[in-house]
Design a protein around this motif. Structure first.
Motif, PDB file in Angstrom:
ATOM      1  N   PRO A 198       0.941  -1.524  -0.443  1.00 18.84           N
ATOM      2  CA  PRO A 198       0.198   0.053   0.118  1.00 18.84           C
ATOM      3  C   PRO A 198       0.763   1.549  -0.405  1.00 18.84           C
ATOM      4  N   GLU A 199       0.557   2.378  -0.586  1.00 24.84           N
ATOM      5  CA  GLU A 199       0.829   3.570  -0.294  1.00 24.84           C
ATOM      6  C   GLU A 199       0.843   4.305   0.661  1.00 24.84           C
ATOM      7  N   GLY A 204      -2.810   1.930  13.401  1.00 23.21           N
ATOM      8  CA  GLY A 204      -3.712   1.253  13.694  1.00 23.21           C
ATOM      9  C   GLY A 204      -4.072   0.263  12.537  1.00 23.21           C
ATOM     10  N   GLU A 205      -3.528   0.613  11.600  1.00 23.45           N
ATOM     11  CA  GLU A 205      -4.321  -0.463  10.725  1.00 23.45           C
ATOM     12  C   GLU A 205      -2.794  -1.294   9.814  1.00 23.45           C
ATOM     13  N   LYS A 206      -3.633  -2.723  10.043  1.00 21.71           N
ATOM     14  CA  LYS A 206      -3.148  -3.583   9.606  1.00 21.71           C
ATOM     15  C   LYS A 206      -2.852  -3.660   7.971  1.00 21.71           C
ATOM     16  N   PHE A 207      -1.494  -4.610   7.376  1.00 20.53           N
ATOM     17  CA  PHE A 207      -1.598  -4.159   6.042  1.00 20.53           C
ATOM     18  C   PHE A 207      -1.007  -5.556   5.468  1.00 20.53           C
ATOM     19  N   THR A 208      -0.979  -6.106   4.495  1.00 22.20           N
ATOM     20  CA  THR A 208       0.143  -6.844   4.058  1.00 22.20           C
ATOM     21  C   THR A 208       1.326  -6.214   3.106  1.00 22.20           C
ATOM     22  N   PRO A 294       2.174   8.118  13.203  1.00 21.33           N
ATOM     23  CA  PRO A 294       1.479   9.053  12.131  1.00 21.33           C
ATOM     24  C   PRO A 294       3.442   9.556  11.009  1.00 21.33           C
ATOM     25  N   GLY A 295       3.772   9.391  10.451  1.00 15.98           N
ATOM     26  CA  GLY A 295       4.470   9.823   9.601  1.00 15.98           C
ATOM     27  C   GLY A 295       5.070   8.294   8.229  1.00 15.98           C
ATOM     28  N   VAL A 325      10.341  -0.160   0.260  1.00 18.41           N
ATOM     29  CA  VAL A 325       9.012   0.212  -0.107  1.00 18.41           C
ATOM     30  C   VAL A 325       9.008   1.076   1.181  1.00 18.41           C
ATOM     31  N   ARG A 326       8.652   2.617   0.954  1.00 17.11           N
ATOM     32  CA  ARG A 326       8.542   3.390   1.855  1.00 17.11           C
ATOM     33  C   ARG A 326       6.418   3.408   2.286  1.00 17.11           C
ATOM     34  N   ILE A 327       5.948   3.445   2.568  1.00 14.44           N
ATOM     35  CA  ILE A 327       4.371   3.758   2.962  1.00 14.44           C
ATOM     36  C   ILE A 327       4.727   4.618   3.862  1.00 14.44           C
TER      37      ILE A 327
END
Length: 330
Positions: A198-199, A204-208, A294-295, A325-327
Motif C-alpha cells: 500500500p502507498e 493502527g491499521e494492519k496491512f500486507t 503517523p509518519g 518500500v516506503r509507506i
C-alpha cells in the motif's frame, strides 16, 4: 711377469668356441642387470615409526614384487624403485651413463642454440629488424595478483582478534569464526522483490506485503533467540539453490534526509520459513502489524541463509536479495 693361459690343444675346437660364447653371454647379462632400470611400477613406502605418517606414494608396505624387493625399505617415486646400497660396479655404471647423457644433452643444446642464432641472423638480414633468438621465461611471466587486489588482508579468522568469540546469540562486539560456506552460481543466486504494497495506511491499521522470491528454498531458520544467529555456514541444495528464509521489517523513519539510527528495534519483524520456494519465482503474502504513529514507514525485505546472513553472491556487482518500500502512515 704375468703368465697368459693358452688354449688347451687337447680340447676340440668347437668346445673352446662354446665356452667363449657362454662367457660372453654371462658378461652381457651382468651388464643388463646394472644398466637396465627395473620394470616394476610401484612405490615403496618407509614404514611409519609414529603409527601415522607414511612415505611417498603408498601406505604401509607388506611386500613387493618377487625379485625386486629392496634389502632396506625406502621411499622412492613410483617407477624408479632401486636398492639403497648399490654396488661399486652399479655406481660406476650409473655415473658413466649420467655423464654420457649430460654430454649428449649439452651437444644437442649447443646445436639448437647455433641453429636458432643462424635463423635469427637470417631473419635480421631479410627484414632489417632485430629478432631475439631466446625469450626469458622470467621476463614474460606475470606474478599473480595480491589476495586483496593490491591490499594486504587484515585476516581471515579470529586468531588475531581481541574480541570474545561469538556464541550464536545476538550479542556484540564479538568475532564470528564460522566459515562463510557455500555460494551459489550467478545464474542461481537468490533474489526477491516486493510486488505489492500500500502507498498509505492509517495509524493502527494492519496491512500486507506481497513478496516474490527466486532461487531461495525457504527451509532453514535457526532461531536467533535460541543461539542460532551466525551459527551455521551457508549451504546450497543438491541443485545449487540457496537454503534459508527471508525477513520482513518495518520501522518508522525520524527523517528522510539523513540515515536512520540502526540500533532501535523495528516496529515489526518477521522471518518467513514456510518450506516453500525454489528455483522458480513464487509469491508470499506477509501480514504486517499496524504502525503506531503517523509518519513514513520503511518496510524492508531481505533473504537470509539458515543462520540469518544475507546470501553471498558469485560477483561483487550482483544486487543482493533485498527490496524496500516506503509507506505513508496517517
Amino acid at each position: 711377469m704375468r703368465e697368459t693361459a693358452l688354449p688347451d690343444p687337447t680340447l676340440p675346437e668347437n668346445s673352446r668356441a662354446a665356452r667363449g660364447r657362454r662367457a660372453a653371454l654371462t658378461i652381457l647379462a651382468a651388464a643388463a642387470v646394472v644398466l637396465v632400470p627395473t620394470a616394476c611400477d610401484f612405490a615403496v613406502a618407509t614404514p611409519a615409526t609414529d603409527g601415522g605418517a607414511y612415505g611417498q606414494g603408498a601406505g604401509p608396505v607388506t611386500g613387493g614384487h618377487a625379485g625386486h624387493t629392496p634389502t632396506t625399505i625406502q621411499t622412492v617415486p613410483a617407477g624408479n624403485t632401486q636398492d639403497l646400497d648399490p654396488t661399486d660396479e652399479e655406481t660406476a655404471a650409473e655415473e658413466t651413463a649420467a655423464e654420457e647423457t649430460t654430454a649428449a644433452e649439452e651437444t644437442t643444446a649447443a646445436e639448437e642454440t647455433t641453429a636458432a642464432e643462424e635463423e635469427g641472423a637470417a631473419e635480421e638480414t631479410t627484414t632489417g629488424e632485430t629478432t631475439p633468438t631466446q625469450t626469458s621465461t622470467a621476463a614474460t611471466t606475470t606474478a599473480p595478483p595480491a589476495a586483496g587486489g593490491g591490499l594486504e588482508i587484515l585476516g581471515d579468522d579470529c586468531s588475531t582478534s581481541d574480541l570474545d568469540p561469538h556464541t550464536g546469540f545476538q550479542d556484540a562486539p564479538r568475532c564470528v569464526a564460522i566459515a562463510f560456506g557455500e555460494v551459489a552460481a550467478a545464474a542461481q543466486s537468490p533474489s526477491l522483490l516486493i510486488t505489492d504494497a500500500p502507498e498509505t495506511v492509517a495509524v493502527g491499521e494492519k496491512f500486507t506485503l506481497q513478496v516474490s522470491t527466486r532461487n531461495l528454498i525457504r527451509d532453514r531458520f535457526l532461531g536467533a533467540a535460541a543461539g542460532g544467529y551466525y551459527r551455521e555456514s551457508s549451504f546450497l541444495s543438491e541443485d545449487g539453490i540457496q537454503r534459508g528464509h527471508f525477513h520482513t521489517a518495518c520501522r518508522m523513519l525520524e527523517s528522510t534526509s539523513v540515515a536512520p539510527d540502526a540500533e532501535p528495534a523495528p516496529e515489526f519483524f518477521l522471518a518467513t520459513q514456510d518450506n516453500g520456494g525454489g528455483a522458480e519465482p513464487d509469491v508470499v503474502t506477509v501480514p504486517v502489524n499496524a504502525m503506531p504513529a503517523p509518519g513514513v514507514a520503511q518496510c524492508a525485505v531481505w533473504a537470509g541463509d539458515g543462520s540469518h546472513r544475507v546470501p553471498m553472491m558469485q560477483r561483487a556487482n550482483q544486487t543482493p536479495a533485498f527490496d524496500i518500500v516506503r509507506i505513508t502512515v496517517q
